[in-house]
Motif scaffolding. Structure first.
Motif, PDB file in Angstrom:
ATOM      1  N   ARG A  98      45.909   0.289-104.793  1.00  0.00           N
ATOM      2  CA  ARG A  98      44.939  -0.411-105.677  1.00  0.00           C
ATOM      3  C   ARG A  98      43.595  -0.163-105.577  1.00  0.00           C
ATOM      4  O   ARG A  98      42.584   0.150-106.333  1.00  0.00           O
ATOM      5  CB  ARG A  98      45.447  -1.713-106.074  1.00  0.00           C
ATOM      6  N   HIS A  99      43.221  -0.815-104.357  1.00  0.00           N
ATOM      7  CA  HIS A  99      41.634  -0.504-103.937  1.00  0.00           C
ATOM      8  C   HIS A  99      41.134   0.659-104.117  1.00  0.00           C
ATOM      9  O   HIS A  99      39.896   0.942-104.344  1.00  0.00           O
ATOM     10  CB  HIS A  99      41.594  -1.182-102.745  1.00  0.00           C
ATOM     11  N   ARG A 100      41.913   1.617-103.379  1.00  0.00           N
ATOM     12  CA  ARG A 100      41.358   3.032-103.349  1.00  0.00           C
ATOM     13  C   ARG A 100      41.266   3.702-104.764  1.00  0.00           C
ATOM     14  O   ARG A 100      40.233   4.436-105.282  1.00  0.00           O
ATOM     15  CB  ARG A 100      42.380   4.044-102.561  1.00  0.00           C
ATOM     16  N   LEU A 101      42.145   3.426-105.945  1.00  0.00           N
ATOM     17  CA  LEU A 101      42.054   3.736-107.276  1.00  0.00           C
ATOM     18  C   LEU A 101      40.875   3.235-107.704  1.00  0.00           C
ATOM     19  O   LEU A 101      39.849   3.836-108.541  1.00  0.00           O
ATOM     20  CB  LEU A 101      43.233   3.441-108.207  1.00  0.00           C
ATOM     21  N   ALA A 102      40.673   1.957-107.549  1.00  0.00           N
ATOM     22  CA  ALA A 102      39.549   1.259-107.963  1.00  0.00           C
ATOM     23  C   ALA A 102      37.934   1.768-107.670  1.00  0.00           C
ATOM     24  O   ALA A 102      37.108   2.078-108.454  1.00  0.00           O
ATOM     25  CB  ALA A 102      39.585  -0.316-107.645  1.00  0.00           C
ATOM     26  N   ALA A 103      38.010   2.357-106.205  1.00  0.00           N
ATOM     27  CA  ALA A 103      36.856   2.960-105.651  1.00  0.00           C
ATOM     28  C   ALA A 103      36.627   4.210-106.433  1.00  0.00           C
ATOM     29  O   ALA A 103      35.613   4.689-106.720  1.00  0.00           O
ATOM     30  CB  ALA A 103      36.955   3.021-104.187  1.00  0.00           C
TER      31      ALA A 103
END
Length: 267
Positions: A98-103
């Motif tokens: 989730r954090h990587r997709l947000a980045a």
């Protein structure tokens, strides 16, 4: 440390990302100012990223400042893309994804904004809501175009709702070195981040709603960008007051970006 991690954590890239975040903050401050003018009598520029770039271009040393913005946003894009690939190594499973997709999503936003700044700096124009309407018309004329426009609108609305959620839950603090926020500094940063994310999320959700409305009525002219969304809000009951509240929220987001540049966390 591996070569890929060296790239992500390189000091030059980090400093460039800080410049990019400051530039991003300046853009939101300018949009907030244009939005206030839109609420109480109109403005010569669009209340959007392209309008903010054009406003900046008209200032002394404007072209030079725009190229600084371009370079900063490019560095910010590279930093976010590197984070999307190699970041959040200490997270597990879906949380890391989730954090990587947000980045990755932020990286896309920054590169589009860098492109807009570059076009403005070279005198090619920054696009704006009118060009978005033209693109919507082309998309609408494609096979299943009405559904495609609806899907775009739904995607934009989801991003807006996500920003509101991120603000209310204060999940944005994952991007900050909270341990470095001392005493009286922490609360203002958290408050401006919360208000800024919620206000920006509301504005983007309205943009998504305009695309959905265009798809539902099969009318590309009803689609538009941030300027159209804010104009729509202004035309509602108590619109100027609502628009002023959004402007203050966008100003808060800009101020938060300055703090984010100061306390950015490498992931």
């Amino acid at each position: 440390m591996s070569t890929t991690e060296d790239v992500r954590d390189h000091d030059a890239l980090e400093h460039g990302a800080r410049v990019g975040l400051i530039s991003y903050g300046v853009v939101h401050v300018i949009i907030a100012w244009i939005t206030v003018q839109l609420a109480w009598g109109g403005s010569g520029e669009e209340a959007s990223e392209s309008g903010a770039m054009q406003e900046l271009a008209e200032k002394p040393l404007g072209t030079f400042l725009l190229w600084v913005v371009v370079l900063g946003l490019v560095a910010l894009t590279l930093w976010q893309l590197a984070t999307a690939v190699w970041g959040f190594r200490h997270e597990d499973g879906m949380e890391r994804t989730r954090h990587r997709l947000a980045a990755l999503g932020r990286g896309v936003v920054y590169v589009v904004l860098a492109f807009t700044a570059g076009r403005t700096a070279t005198g090619s124009g920054g696009g704006g809501d009118s060009s978005q309407e033209g693109m919507t018309a082309k998309l609408m004329s494609a096979p299943a175009g009405q559904w495609l426009v609806g899907a775009v609108g739904l995607g934009i609305a989801v991003v807006g709702v996500y920003l509101v959620w991120r603000g209310i839950t204060q999940k944005f603090t994952v991007d900050l070195r909270t341990d470095a926020l001392a005493g009286r500094t922490e609360k203002p940063v958290i408050v401006t981040g919360t208000i800024g994310h919620v206000a920006k999320g509301i504005a983007i959700t309205i943009v998504g709603g305009l695309f959905l409305w265009a798809a539902a009525t099969y009318d590309p002219e009803k689609a538009g960008g941030l300027d159209d969304a804010l104009t729509t809000l202004r035309d509602q009951p108590f619109g100027p007051y609502l628009l002023t509240a959004i402007a203050l929220g966008l100003l808060a987001y800009g101020v938060y970006c300055f703090a984010w540049a100061r306390y950015v966390r490498q992931r």
